[in-house]
Motif scaffolding. Structure first.
Motif, PDB file in Angstrom:
ATOM      1  N   ASN A  56       0.653  -1.420   0.288  1.00 34.58           N
ATOM      2  CA  ASN A  56      -0.280  -0.078   0.133  1.00 34.58           C
ATOM      3  C   ASN A  56       1.161   1.300   0.295  1.00 34.58           C
ATOM      4  O   ASN A  56       1.231   1.922   0.890  1.00 34.58           O
ATOM      5  CB  ASN A  56      -0.576  -0.151   1.136  1.00 34.58           C
ATOM      6  N   ASN A  57       1.457   1.091  -1.078  1.00 35.08           N
ATOM      7  CA  ASN A  57       2.384   2.255  -1.079  1.00 35.08           C
ATOM      8  C   ASN A  57       2.224   3.763  -1.716  1.00 35.08           C
ATOM      9  O   ASN A  57       2.800   4.878  -2.476  1.00 35.08           O
ATOM     10  CB  ASN A  57       3.925   1.417  -1.796  1.00 35.08           C
ATOM     11  N   GLY A  58       0.861   3.880  -2.569  1.00 36.11           N
ATOM     12  CA  GLY A  58      -0.066   5.110  -3.154  1.00 36.11           C
ATOM     13  C   GLY A  58       0.275   6.270  -2.249  1.00 36.11           C
ATOM     14  O   GLY A  58       0.218   6.196  -0.862  1.00 36.11           O
ATOM     15  N   PRO A  59       0.042   7.800  -2.369  1.00 37.37           N
ATOM     16  CA  PRO A  59      -0.323   8.670  -1.305  1.00 37.37           C
ATOM     17  C   PRO A  59      -1.515   8.309  -0.654  1.00 37.37           C
ATOM     18  O   PRO A  59      -1.449   8.738   0.451  1.00 37.37           O
ATOM     19  CB  PRO A  59      -0.363  10.070  -2.493  1.00 37.37           C
ATOM     20  N   ASP A  74      -4.488  10.070 -10.775  1.00 38.25           N
ATOM     21  CA  ASP A  74      -3.418  10.739 -10.711  1.00 38.25           C
ATOM     22  C   ASP A  74      -2.774  10.692  -9.511  1.00 38.25           C
ATOM     23  O   ASP A  74      -2.850  11.596  -8.801  1.00 38.25           O
ATOM     24  CB  ASP A  74      -3.968  12.149 -11.393  1.00 38.25           C
ATOM     25  N   TRP A  75      -1.150   9.992  -9.564  1.00 40.38           N
ATOM     26  CA  TRP A  75      -0.533  10.088  -8.536  1.00 40.38           C
ATOM     27  C   TRP A  75      -0.194  10.990  -7.853  1.00 40.38           C
ATOM     28  O   TRP A  75      -0.390  11.753  -6.698  1.00 40.38           O
ATOM     29  CB  TRP A  75       0.677   9.013  -8.796  1.00 40.38           C
ATOM     30  N   ASP A  76       0.383  11.989  -9.469  1.00 37.41           N
ATOM     31  CA  ASP A  76       0.628  13.385  -8.487  1.00 37.41           C
ATOM     32  C   ASP A  76      -0.568  14.100  -8.712  1.00 37.41           C
ATOM     33  O   ASP A  76      -0.178  15.176  -7.008  1.00 37.41           O
ATOM     34  CB  ASP A  76       0.922  14.475  -9.899  1.00 37.41           C
ATOM     35  N   ALA A 119      -2.638  13.329  -6.372  1.00 37.74           N
ATOM     36  CA  ALA A 119      -2.835  13.117  -4.593  1.00 37.74           C
ATOM     37  C   ALA A 119      -1.368  13.432  -4.171  1.00 37.74           C
ATOM     38  O   ALA A 119      -1.246  13.776  -2.504  1.00 37.74           O
ATOM     39  CB  ALA A 119      -3.085  11.036  -4.354  1.00 37.74           C
ATOM     40  N   ARG A 162       7.652  13.803  -6.312  1.00 38.16           N
ATOM     41  CA  ARG A 162       8.395  12.809  -6.675  1.00 38.16           C
ATOM     42  C   ARG A 162       8.928  11.758  -5.857  1.00 38.16           C
ATOM     43  O   ARG A 162       9.390  10.348  -6.496  1.00 38.16           O
ATOM     44  CB  ARG A 162       8.221  12.560  -7.946  1.00 38.16           C
ATOM     45  N   VAL A 216       7.534   8.493  -5.189  1.00 34.99           N
ATOM     46  CA  VAL A 216       7.098   7.191  -6.484  1.00 34.99           C
ATOM     47  C   VAL A 216       7.201   6.178  -5.574  1.00 34.99           C
ATOM     48  O   VAL A 216       8.743   6.173  -5.411  1.00 34.99           O
ATOM     49  CB  VAL A 216       7.130   7.321  -7.000  1.00 34.99           C
TER      50      VAL A 216
END
Ligand SMILES: [Zn+2]
Ligand SMILES: [Zn+2]
Ligand SMILES: [Zn+2]
Ligand SMILES: [Zn+2]
Ligand SMILES: [Zn+2]
Ligand SMILES: [Zn+2]
Ligand SMILES: [Zn+2]
Ligand SMILES: [Zn+2]
Lengths: 484, 484, 484, 484
Positions: free
Chosen positions: C199-202, C276-278, C280, C323, C326
């Motif tokens: 669970n490594n996303g923002p 969108d990762w950015d 978040a 980033r 990431v």
């Protein structure tokens, strides 16, 4: 002739264990391993639980020249189909009607009941006859609960003075007062205001009685009960505001019970914003559905014990009846169904999610109210000597709720489309197997009135405490102290 | 050979009814009318209740080169004399000691126990061995509870990191974490400050750990348990602040239990201001006694269910031992007696006043903790098959509590002079009549260890819920959305 | 040479009245009708308010070998563009660094500041030098606030012992402790667990620090401050749990201030679920955004006074910097912008909706914090003698927030696309007109350090009270009372 | 001719600074250093504060054929002697009396007033004339507050319907409703019950209206105001229950103000248990004095801002008048004095103890209520242009309160024997020095009526918000959606 339920797991409010259950003469006669009888019900993979008790239904309730669509026959049939083996209806005396006359009228409706039932008596006005008849109701008629409507102004509503008098009378008689808690003055005024502004759709019903209005009345009833020295039961607690008032009272040691409905636990206010008038109108009940935060509050109340009982307020009106209120939400008959769906819905949304244990499920659908109503362990228990009101619960059985397949007389179901897992394999009413999965074998007239004694342990304890802390006169010798 | 208790009224956590109780082989074999056996105990005018369970005692606890004065013999004897038929002690591993070694040491103390007993295992540090041994403790040793001390800095205290690791391990093992909730850093700092200021009397002990300090730790432990997804048991909840934290958690649906002590329910902080150093020092325990408002809060918690269990934290030190702390309250051994007096005191101040019903009395002295510890209905019940740990309670028997007549080994009693009404006529431990009014017939070594299984229904339900609401990863295709 | 603001309405925390305001030498010299000067600013249709004070910014903050993107130049320029005329930054000493050395380093960054500023000093460890230097910081350096991080384990975090020591030191020095309140142990443990599970996303950042974790730390800091006898300021109060702890403390009379951020008031957790990762990652800050219920709680806190100040925690990192994280949310630099948008956003969502009055707007953006920091009425006031830090607020001016037109150095804006109505026509910093609508006329180096005296009235009152209720030793003559 | 107060420290609700204050024509004309005038008042060692405003007095109030003993002359004189420079009385229309007629009657009493005054208008019934006259009262008569009695059944009491109508009317008119919050039905019923039981002494008054009864009414009034969309002012908040209701409302963002009385802050219920009937009867007021826990709650409310104003409900009856109630507490005229003692008592018990800062003292005695009543900064401020209603407060002056030396007409003082430190050196009413320490120089007829405009910023903001969240009709095309 004996019936034995075999191979199941008994689940009660405080126990879970493997055992067979033997029934004779409508009562449980033995619980243990390897029992046998003339009839055998296979409970493999199932839980044998006390049948549900729904303490809040309105069957064949008079309304504007007609009646709520489910009567004691279809109502108790719907209940049994969903695992509920007893209902408690509300006897509603008319203006100046004798409580005893009203009770007779209500009793007349029950001849085709398929399951046991009892009554709460409503106090809809106050005078000396009411005061006197309350004693008869309690001591001779086996009714230990009195309902008070704080809303429905001009009809059932009573004011603070009347409620306080009645609550004090309940204290003397060892009875339990109940309240429908909404501020009727505000509801009436808001209703008029909304209608005047053209806000006449079903959503106006919800606008006319927001949570604060229920919270206020709940809080007021609690104070009145505390001053009268009597426990209190708050029906259809639908929102955090009312729940907060109950919690706050309990946290002071007051004896207050809250009853959320399965509807408020699982449905929300967005139903009223449906573009289909019928859809919205069918959900019109009081209190109205609330938002998700209120639902969370109610679930937490069941988990922590600040709320005690899950009921339905089953009061089914057909779409045609609902349409009395086209153009004026105030004329939409208040009420929804629920009797058949309460237990499967609560199991699915409560037990299967981990919010409730199975034992808590039994407690809030059956055992708690049996204790509150003083009919435990005749009802609400799996014990030798108890009535064989039992449900053999199959946690794997599934269905999609639909009006098409329901027992209730009405043409819709507010839970339409909900997938439930956990349903009765058998429902027994005093030993009679009324339901076997989808097969209905109810017996009209099988249902009996259940008498209830006053003076529960809680009533008595509270009276003892109130006597202990009662005002004491200061003894003085004169005015001033030295004498005038 | 069968013993029959005749002519009494059975009182359990949810039932009150006339019946005889027949016992054979240490267990209840029959409940009903007109039973007979080889030995008859007359319960006329009495209540037949589950024997009390005290889940919080420290018998023969090592302390500064000596031991708490009551051992498993005198401690269980005192318990039986007051109607308590089972105790749960705390196994306290030393620094770096193996949990299993410690358990062996604790087990060695029990050979002369007069009544059944069990252990909570304390987690006093954290490493891989502890992690591994917890599994053995739960799965092989029959212990499903782990105690954590948030105070006693430099000794038993664990920090948040250690507690959180242990709580998560409890969740995996289906065990229940317990906490002694006081902020140990603040207590240590305040203690040093008070001593530096010359505030070295027993009242300084109370000053060093006011209610806010307990409330904080309780609140913190609750958060840690919630994050770990495990129920929590808070021992010796003494004040409104801690109780408030528990209520607040429960009101969100968290599974948290609070345990007030009979001392905190009935004695207050004014004891520490007694001019007699011995009087004050004998009352030194942690948390200390609080004021009347806190007492009211605890009673209300028992009434409303936000608190679950009444215990004693029985840890008796003689006056001589207490005097280790002359001139430095921090050296006064912490603890008071209570095992013998818990039930009569709670009956007198709780049931006789109307604060509690008899059924609630049984619940908070026995049944609730039996369920929490997963030993119900072997213990805590009057049911066929249950251990015959019973008390025949005479609500009319009276005495004045006095050290002179007590079973405990120590030379004083913190309840000295209290008049209690409501005492055992008989206390039975697995069928053996150990107490008959003032006559003691305990059998050394009769007591047995009670194994307890993990994964209560509540543990399982909570795990189900936590899994349902667990964090879900957002699936993304690149960075940014269109790909890097 | 005098500047006069004419034709406007002065709006302060407690007054609204028509008047001109005359400025000379950077201070207000006259307020009244018909004033004239060499320069005239037309305030027709506008409100003349104290310039905003943002007490929580991180400009040019060192982070992993780089720095937060806005420095004292761009940061104060952004602030002025939005009506904010003073910022308070946090001086963060490194491990074992002297507070005085750190302060020197921080001071070095300010040479190009366009508006006035001050510092909070962080306590990131504890030893005798820190103890000593705190005195110098307060008495010689004009800093009366000390920040404590309860999170960022292994970096800035301090433990309870250290905090309690520092809080007690603050009490002695008349200073105000501040806390970043999250339980760092739990955050660290949860972070490791989430990363281990992939669970490594923002969104993992938000999962790692839910509201309960902030509530716990807030509650703990409050207890520590209460025991130390010092007021407390809780930065970035983001959720009901933390707010509840603050309310509960205040309701006992404790002196606790809460500071919601404009982000938490207007943005919610759904931002982290953006595909969108950015998008978040740009919103990653601590505490994270919460849901709507938490927003409602914060707004109500501003309305009722349980929360005192709206800040930003402005700590801007570019998308490139973001980033770094990431594949591991724990490496995403924490922080968002906000300095330029705080006042227009609060006006639009607060004043225009009727949640806040204009006077309350001034109070929570400027006057309250000026009082808390003991710089009122030099700052936060429209009074003769006060610094002419003023904003001429045009309630009709509108814009859509966009990174394209902002002053901040970064390439995005978390409020991108929000329509705001209510913007500065002029912003004056000590009399200098730095902003005229979209025209920027800031002067690098114009900003000065603002010294702040310790011992506010609240500090002194609290100390008086704590002395009054301090523990009193019980005088005894011997052990026991009669002598040993 | 100008008066200058020299050498003092100005203390306002938010500032403390050295300055002289110059007065001409009854208003403040200059504040600054080194001012001079024709008359000089030395304020060395003193604080120059806004004169107190007591928003809750009953002067020459009609009662059972007589009147409360202090009239506008002695009442305002007493106020000035204690630093209070303005009072607000309640105009109480009789049954069916025109509001305008009643106002005329009340106005007639004021000709000898020594200090400025205003009126709240009571709504004691509801009909179209009341509806219409409310507009005149607000728009022509300068009164923006309407009082509602929820108690005094059969006399002043209004029911929920009437209150709700009036509150809605207040919302339209921009006025502020006020309530005396006790459940009048319960009080009446309890009174009858107590008297019937022979509980007829003054302590019976307290028994008849316990805290729960006040809490309930407060809660109810808050709901009504919320539904009506108008702020609410709760007079004489005496207990935790009422305070809790206020806090709970405020925590939802509702605009509710609470007003504790100096009596409830400093005196407790034990007064009613005094063996001297006169002693007890002289303390009879509604709500009655409460216990210490309630006092703590009220103090904390002032500290945290959940309570806004300290008043007196000054309504002085002589001992002879009190004795109307010998043998029947319900006939004891309700009310005590306090006007002269409010500020010294609050200073002594509030500021000197450290509970309140000096600025908070000014806020709760003067500035807050001036803002609430919309007369700030004419009153409640030390600002150029404000009325010179000032008190020069000597924090070292001491006295023992005694009826013998008081200005009030009555023969006793409920604060008799209290030592206060902190008293006026001078009190000025619009520039006139009415009090110089113990010398009284009041001018009969100097006092003027203070007009108050409706539509405070808070009223307007709340209306904006309520409009924003008002019920929205769901647009539907037919019944059902597809058309009937
Ligand atoms: Zn109802
Ligand atoms: Zn109903
Ligand atoms: Zn402990
Ligand atoms: Zn212990
Ligand atoms: Zn932070
Ligand atoms: Zn920050
Ligand atoms: Zn009043
Ligand atoms: Zn009054």
């Amino acid at each position: 002739m004996a019936t034995v339920i075999k191979n199941g797991t008994v689940v009660t409010a405080d126990l879970t264990y493997k055992a067979d259950v033997k029934i004779e003469g409508g009562v449980i006669v033995e619980i243990g391993p390897n029992l046998s009888g003339t009839e055998t019900l296979d409970a493999t993979g199932c839980y044998i639980m006390p049948g549900g008790i729904d303490p809040h239904v309105h069957l064949e309730m008079p309304f504007m020249g007609t009646y709520s669509a489910d009567d004691f026959e279809s109502g108790t049939r719907a209940g049994l189909a969903g695992g509920t083996t007893m209902v408690v209806d509300f006897c509603l005396p008319g203006p100046d009607q004798s409580l005893l006359d009203a009770l007779q009228m209500w009793d007349n409706k029950t001849s085709r009941a398929n399951a046991d039932y009892s009554f709460h008596m409503a106090i809809t006005g106050w005078n000396e006859r009411v005061f006197d008849e309350m004693k008869t109701i309690v001591q001779d008629k086996g009714i230990n609960t009195f309902k008070h409507f704080m809303a429905y102004k001009g009809a059932l509503m009573v004011n603070d003075d009347e409620m306080f008098a009645s609550f004090q009378r309940c204290a003397e008689l060892g009875a339990l007062p109940m309240v429908h808690a909404e501020n009727g003055d505000v509801v009436a005024s808001m209703t008029a205001k909304l209608l005047a502004e053209g806000n006449n759709g079903p959503e106006g019903h919800a606008y006319s009685r927001p949570p604060e209005v229920e919270g206020e009345a709940t809080n007021r009833a609690i104070m009145l009960a505390d001053m009268a020295g009597v426990p209190l039961y708050v029906v259809h607690t639908s929102c955090e505001q009312a729940h907060e008032a109950i919690r706050r009272a309990r946290q002071k040691g007051m004896r207050v019970y809250g009853e959320p409905l399965i509807q408020h636990l699982t449905l929300d206010e967005s139903e009223y914003f449906n573009k289909d008038w019928d859809h919205a109108a069918r959900r019109v009940m009081s209190p109205p559905f609330r938002n998700k935060q209120h639902q969370d509050s109610l679930w937490a109340g069941l988990q922590s014990g600040s709320l005690s009982v899950v009921a339905t307020d089953h009061c089914a009106f057909t779409s045609e009846q609902k349409r009395f209120g086209v153009g004026n939400f105030a004329k939409i008959p208040n009420g929804t169904g629920g009797l058949e769906d309460r237990m499967p819905m609560l199991w699915t949304y409560g037990v299967a999610t981990g919010r409730l244990t199975m034992n808590e499920f039994v407690a809030v659908t059956s055992t708690n109210i049996a204790k509150i109503l003083n009919i435990y362990p005749k009802k609400g228990a799996v014990l030798v000597g108890a009535d064989a009101d039992l449900v053999v619960w199959d946690p794997k059985r599934s269905k999609t709720i639909s009006a098409k397949t329901q027992q209730s007389s009405i043409d819709y179901n507010v839970f339409e489309g909900k997938q439930v897992t956990g349903l009765p394999r058998y429902t027994l009413t005093r030993g009679h197997v009324a339901i076997e999965e989808t097969t209905v074998r109810t017996q009209e007239g099988h249902g009996q009135f259940v008498k209830r004694e006053p003076f529960t342990a809680v009533n008595k304890a509270l009276s003892t405490w109130k006597e202990l802390v009662a005002p004491r006169k200061v003894e003085r010798t004169g005015i001033p102290a030295t004498g005038v």
